[in-house]
Design a protein around this motif. Structure first.
Motif, mmCIF file in Angstrom:
data_model
loop_
_atom_site.group_PDB
_atom_site.id
_atom_site.type_symbol
_atom_site.label_atom_id
_atom_site.label_comp_id
_atom_site.label_asym_id
_atom_site.label_seq_id
_atom_site.Cartn_x
_atom_site.Cartn_y
_atom_site.Cartn_z
ATOM 1 N N TYR A 192 95.994 20.179 77.549
ATOM 2 C CA TYR A 192 97.264 21.132 77.960
ATOM 3 C C TYR A 192 96.881 21.344 79.368
ATOM 4 O O TYR A 192 95.641 20.997 80.020
ATOM 5 C CB TYR A 192 97.105 22.286 77.153
ATOM 6 N N ALA A 193 97.764 21.975 80.142
ATOM 7 C CA ALA A 193 97.687 22.305 81.506
ATOM 8 C C ALA A 193 97.418 23.878 81.491
ATOM 9 O O ALA A 193 97.697 24.524 80.769
ATOM 10 C CB ALA A 193 99.075 21.830 82.396
ATOM 11 N N ILE A 194 96.773 23.967 82.661
ATOM 12 C CA ILE A 194 96.307 25.339 83.048
ATOM 13 C C ILE A 194 96.720 25.494 84.576
ATOM 14 O O ILE A 194 96.174 24.728 85.066
ATOM 15 C CB ILE A 194 94.914 25.809 82.754
ATOM 16 N N LYS A 195 97.170 26.770 84.930
ATOM 17 C CA LYS A 195 97.646 26.977 86.289
ATOM 18 C C LYS A 195 96.658 28.292 86.561
ATOM 19 O O LYS A 195 96.700 29.463 86.059
ATOM 20 C CB LYS A 195 99.076 27.283 86.474
ATOM 21 N N LYS A 196 96.101 28.163 87.689
ATOM 22 C CA LYS A 196 95.328 29.345 88.324
ATOM 23 C C LYS A 196 96.141 29.911 89.297
ATOM 24 O O LYS A 196 96.182 29.364 90.361
ATOM 25 C CB LYS A 196 93.868 28.998 89.019
ATOM 26 N N ASN A 197 96.397 31.256 89.293
ATOM 27 C CA ASN A 197 97.356 31.812 90.195
ATOM 28 C C ASN A 197 96.740 32.739 91.068
ATOM 29 O O ASN A 197 96.849 32.852 92.148
ATOM 30 C CB ASN A 197 98.400 32.777 89.460
ATOM 31 N N ALA A 237 92.275 34.919 90.881
ATOM 32 C CA ALA A 237 91.054 34.812 90.448
ATOM 33 C C ALA A 237 91.016 35.347 88.751
ATOM 34 O O ALA A 237 90.094 34.667 88.352
ATOM 35 C CB ALA A 237 90.048 35.861 91.179
ATOM 36 N N ASN A 238 91.686 36.132 88.638
ATOM 37 C CA ASN A 238 91.881 36.666 87.402
ATOM 38 C C ASN A 238 93.347 36.682 86.614
ATOM 39 O O ASN A 238 93.710 37.353 85.866
ATOM 40 C CB ASN A 238 91.585 38.070 86.937
ATOM 41 N N ASP A 239 94.184 35.548 86.974
ATOM 42 C CA ASP A 239 95.329 35.187 86.592
ATOM 43 C C ASP A 239 95.412 33.467 86.178
ATOM 44 O O ASP A 239 95.753 32.938 87.200
ATOM 45 C CB ASP A 239 96.319 35.602 87.600
ATOM 46 N N PHE A 240 95.276 33.309 84.659
ATOM 47 C CA PHE A 240 95.600 31.910 84.554
ATOM 48 C C PHE A 240 96.714 31.937 83.653
ATOM 49 O O PHE A 240 97.057 32.834 82.977
ATOM 50 C CB PHE A 240 94.236 31.249 83.778
ATOM 51 N N PRO A 275 99.329 33.563 79.308
ATOM 52 C CA PRO A 275 98.608 34.180 80.320
ATOM 53 C C PRO A 275 97.046 34.722 79.910
ATOM 54 O O PRO A 275 96.834 35.274 78.741
ATOM 55 C CB PRO A 275 99.035 35.467 80.524
ATOM 56 N N ARG A 276 96.082 34.332 80.616
ATOM 57 C CA ARG A 276 94.704 34.745 80.506
ATOM 58 C C ARG A 276 94.282 35.328 81.659
ATOM 59 O O ARG A 276 94.665 34.913 82.817
ATOM 60 C CB ARG A 276 94.037 33.613 79.976
ATOM 61 N N LYS A 277 92.965 35.988 81.575
ATOM 62 C CA LYS A 277 92.342 36.384 82.746
ATOM 63 C C LYS A 277 91.325 35.536 83.201
ATOM 64 O O LYS A 277 90.784 35.420 84.228
ATOM 65 C CB LYS A 277 91.991 37.843 82.390
ATOM 66 N N ARG A 278 90.520 34.744 82.373
ATOM 67 C CA ARG A 278 89.529 33.610 82.646
ATOM 68 C C ARG A 278 89.746 32.441 82.014
ATOM 69 O O ARG A 278 90.473 32.324 80.991
ATOM 70 C CB ARG A 278 88.290 34.626 81.844
#
Length: 101
Positions: A59-64, A66-69, A82-85
């Motif tokens: 899967y893909a993950i985008k980091k927007n 420091a605490n926004d994935f 959405p996740r924080k880490r």
């Protein structure tokens, strides 16, 4: 083709063919450290499902920030998850991670 009909280690060939620059990581700690150095980035991650005989999940993950994935195709969602880490996505056995740009 890899075991269970998939080859996440071969994804780099596809990215290269499409002209997408990337760095491949075989250890989660190195992958996580590289991601933490970026303000924003996009990743592709493959891991074993909780039961290895159930195959893998990529899967893909985008980091927007420091605490926004946001995970795409994580848990087979139709919307970004959405996740924080980053570690919260790593709930299986890490296989490979790609940092792409």
């Amino acid at each position: 083709m890899g075991y269970f009909g998939s080859n996440p280690l071969g994804l780099g060939k596809y990215l290269k063919h499409k002209g997408i620059r990337y760095k491949k990581y075989y250890r989660y700690k190195n992958f996580s450290n590289a991601v933490s150095e970026k303000k924003k980035c996009v990743m592709v991650m493959s891991q074993w499902n909780r039961l290895p005989d159930k195959g893998i999940h990529t899967y893909a993950i985008k980091k927007n920030s420091a605490n926004d994935f946001a995970g795409f195709n994580y848990k087979y969602d139709t919307k970004p998850n959405p996740r924080k880490r980053l570690v919260s996505f790593a709930d299986g056995g890490f296989i490979v991670g790609y940092l792409v740009w």
